[in-house]
Design an enzyme around this catalytic site. Structure first.
Site, PDB file in Angstrom:
ATOM      1  N   GLY A 180       0.807  -1.219   0.015  1.00  0.00           N
ATOM      2  CA  GLY A 180      -0.091  -0.051   0.005  1.00  0.00           C
ATOM      3  C   GLY A 180       0.907   1.240   0.146  1.00  0.00           C
ATOM      4  O   GLY A 180       0.227   2.284  -0.249  1.00  0.00           O
TER       5      GLY A 180
ATOM      6  N   ASP B  92       0.703 -11.629   6.736  1.00  0.00           N
ATOM      7  CA  ASP B  92       1.212 -10.789   5.611  1.00  0.00           C
ATOM      8  C   ASP B  92       2.623 -10.045   6.029  1.00  0.00           C
ATOM      9  O   ASP B  92       3.096  -9.399   5.090  1.00  0.00           O
ATOM     10  CB  ASP B  92       0.289  -9.505   5.023  1.00  0.00           C
ATOM     11  CG  ASP B  92       0.060  -8.789   6.625  1.00  0.00           C
ATOM     12  OD1 ASP B  92      -0.789  -9.351   7.354  1.00  0.00           O
ATOM     13  OD2 ASP B  92      -0.151  -7.525   6.325  1.00  0.00           O
TER      14      ASP B  92
HETATM   15  P1  AMP Z   1       1.652  -3.073   8.025  1.00  0.00           P
HETATM   16  O1  AMP Z   1       0.608  -2.949   9.310  1.00  0.00           O
HETATM   17  O2  AMP Z   1       2.537  -2.009   8.005  1.00  0.00           O
HETATM   18  O3  AMP Z   1       2.108  -4.506   7.750  1.00  0.00           O
HETATM   19  O4  AMP Z   1       0.540  -2.722   6.790  1.00  0.00           O
HETATM   20  C1  AMP Z   1      -0.640  -3.621   6.525  1.00  0.00           C
HETATM   21  C2  AMP Z   1      -1.095  -3.133   5.156  1.00  0.00           C
HETATM   22  O5  AMP Z   1      -1.485  -1.815   5.291  1.00  0.00           O
HETATM   23  C3  AMP Z   1      -0.160  -3.429   4.126  1.00  0.00           C
HETATM   24  O6  AMP Z   1      -0.814  -3.671   3.167  1.00  0.00           O
HETATM   25  C4  AMP Z   1       0.533  -2.119   4.003  1.00  0.00           C
HETATM   26  O7  AMP Z   1       1.034  -1.843   2.633  1.00  0.00           O
HETATM   27  C5  AMP Z   1      -0.773  -1.183   4.362  1.00  0.00           C
HETATM   28  N1  AMP Z   1      -0.291   0.125   4.830  1.00  0.00           N
HETATM   29  C6  AMP Z   1       0.277   0.523   5.823  1.00  0.00           C
HETATM   30  N2  AMP Z   1       0.622   1.843   6.180  1.00  0.00           N
HETATM   31  C7  AMP Z   1      -0.049   2.281   4.864  1.00  0.00           C
HETATM   32  C8  AMP Z   1      -0.004   3.654   4.281  1.00  0.00           C
HETATM   33  N3  AMP Z   1       0.489   4.673   5.218  1.00  0.00           N
HETATM   34  N4  AMP Z   1      -0.522   4.048   3.261  1.00  0.00           N
HETATM   35  C9  AMP Z   1      -0.980   2.842   2.503  1.00  0.00           C
HETATM   36  N5  AMP Z   1      -1.166   1.715   2.826  1.00  0.00           N
HETATM   37  C10 AMP Z   1      -0.595   1.422   4.073  1.00  0.00           C
HETATM   38 MG    MG Z   2       3.204  -5.277   6.615  1.00  0.00          MG
END
Ligand code: AMP
Ligand code: MG
Length: 486
Positions: free
Chosen positions: A87, A247
């Site tokens: 994302g 993930d």
């Molecule tokens: P994470 O908790 O960082 O592993 O993120 C979980 C999901 O949310 C993943 O698909 C990331 O790419 C997405 N994600 C986290 N932060 C952001 C952001 N600021 N903008 C877009 N997508 C995000």
């Molecule tokens: Mg992640």
């Protein structure tokens, strides 16, 4: 000089990813460049400027470089989420090191992608510093992990609880394929793509599986084994990941996606580092169980390719393998390499002692590794009730007398301790140390980030001028819970 980047992943059909053009940040400048890692890829020793910097930040992309955002899904806190994917990160391409091994180069914080959902596609300086420092600290400890090639800060404002600076992390990994990649194709019933993904994982990363009777079962065996090995490292070194969603699990068993992680200060098995983990699902002592849960979720998604009995057989080996690897690490930490009948009791009593008296986990093992130099006084000083540790220490020192060198001679304390100091770090990335570096960096002073990176690159060395960094954390810096917002 490196002039463009490509990735084998882009040979896969369009269901696997979306091409994205990174959205440039304003006035990017380097916070830190990892010269040592750069060298392994024959990249410059100083932070690149000009065309190479533009390639790494995604600002100007040469022909043929087509960054992509990967599509995946995953179980988050136990619930399936079909809508995941990169994302805010893009796969820029692959780099080869001198041994001819390939590594993904991923840019985190590069802007919106089709999988950004409600997010802004950005990463803030704070979380980028945490990932840079911790992934490098883990690598230096010897823990399998993704790594950090460099980090940039910018003038682009990014809004979290407050307004922060947008940043970019250049991450390297043996792969960015996660458990969630397989889950996506299984839950959308794209079994041909599921099979193609497994074929590519085998071809690219696990070629030895090809010659096996059942290559897919062999692939799953590798994933189970490597995951167990990674978790054994975490448990032995007191690392809590904080967000073990599927993930965030690499299929090659590398520690992946550093968010609200924490190293144990006092030994507290139920330690929860993630502020949003209300149930303690990802508490320190839950990590082995959750890893198995995640592997079971992966197994379910691989069921079109692998017989149920084979999957169950592989899963059944996880706990034993983890336990063997953990014992091996703990034995090394205690300097007890031979196996003796009384060892399991000695281990159990040690953990009980550490927990009952809230003893700093890292300092305990380091002091135990220094009894040849400091005597036992420094170790006993870790206990408010100095007498409390004496009986265990007596049994331990007695037990050490059974250790032998290769010639069968009794191992001296110096020999034992010398070895122990190569596996018991003096320096770890305590959350409060990261926080001090972040506070300074947010004022434009990156010197503490540099200093910590240098310190943690040699965690087992004495570095006498840096001893203050091995001190117990101040009260405000203990058991910090870190927010997920990043
Ligand atoms: P994470 O908790 O960082 O592993 O993120 C979980 C999901 O949310 C993943 O698909 C990331 O790419 C997405 N994600 C986290 N932060 C952001 C952001 N600021 N903008 C877009 N997508 C995000
Ligand atoms: Mg992640």
């Amino acid at each position: 000089m490196l002039s463009s980047l490509t990735h084998r992943f882009s040979l896969l059909p369009s269901q696997f990813y979306s091409y994205v053009t990174p959205q440039p940040l304003e006035l990017t400048r380097w916070v830190i460049w990892n010269a040592q890692l750069a060298d392994t890829f024959d990249l410059p020793q100083s932070a690149p400027q000009g065309e190479l910097k533009c390639l790494f930040t995604g600002e100007v992309l040469p022909d043929g470089t087509l960054p992509l955002a990967m599509k995946y899904a995953g179980h988050q806190f136990g619930a399936y989420n079909p809508d995941l994917g990169d994302g805010r990160g893009v796969l820029l391409g692959e780099l080869s090191n001198r041994e001819g091994e390939w590594f993904d180069l991923h840019l985190k914080g590069a802007g919106l992608t089709p999988y950004s959902r409600m997010g802004d596609g950005r990463a803030v300086l704070r979380s980028t510093i945490r990932e840079y420092l911790c992934s490098e600290a883990m690598a230096a400890l010897g823990v399998p992990t993704t790594r950090a090639l460099g980090m940039l800060v910018s003038d682009t404002p990014v809004y979290r609880e407050k307004c922060e600076q947008g940043a970019l992390l250049l991450r390297t990994a043996r792969t960015h394929i996660r458990f969630g990649h397989f889950e996506h194709f299984f839950y959308t019933n794209q079994i041909d793509q599921l099979k193609l993904l497994a074929d590519k994982v085998i071809e690219w990363y696990l070629p030895d599986c090809k010659g096996q009777q059942n290559p897919y079962a062999a692939m799953f065996h590798h994933i189970v084994t490597r995951t167990a090995e990674m978790i054994a490292w975490w448990q032995a070194y007191g690392f809590a990941h904080g967000v073990m969603n599927t993930d965030n699990m690499s299929i090659l068993g590398e520690t992946f996606d550093y968010g609200p992680f924490g190293f144990l200060d006092d030994y507290e098995p139920g330690y929860i580092c993630n502020h949003s983990d209300y149930q303690g699902r990802y508490a320190f002592d839950q990590q082995p169980r959750i890893a198995l849960w995640n592997l079971s979720a992966l197994a379910h998604s691989l069921s079109p390719l692998i017989e149920r009995a084979d999957l169950e057989q592989q899963l059944a080996q996880f706990e034993q393998h983890l336990s063997d690897c953990f014992s091996q690490r703990m034995r090394a930490k205690l300097g007890l390499l031979s196996k003796q009948a009384q060892d399991s009791q000695l281990f159990a009593e040690m953990f009980e002692l550490l927990e009952t008296h809230s003893i700093d986990y890292t300092r305990f093992f380091r002091e135990l590794s220094c009894v040849d130099r400091h005597g036992i006084a420094a170790l006993l000083d870790l206990f408010i009730d100095r007498q409390a540790a004496q009986p265990w220490l007596n049994s331990y020192l007695l037990r050490c007398e059974l250790e032998r060198d290769e010639q069968g001679n009794p191992l001296t304390a110096e020999q034992r301790c010398h070895k122990m100091r190569t596996v018991n770090p003096k320096y770890i990335l305590r959350n409060y140390l990261a926080q001090i570096a972040i506070d300074k960096a947010e004022q434009g002073d990156f010197s503490e980030v540099e200093r910590l990176a240098r310190l943690l690159a040699q965690p087992y060395d004495e570095q006498p001028e840096m001893t203050a960094y091995a001190n117990l954390p101040p009260q405000w810096g203990k058991k910090m819970e870190i927010s997920c917002s990043s």
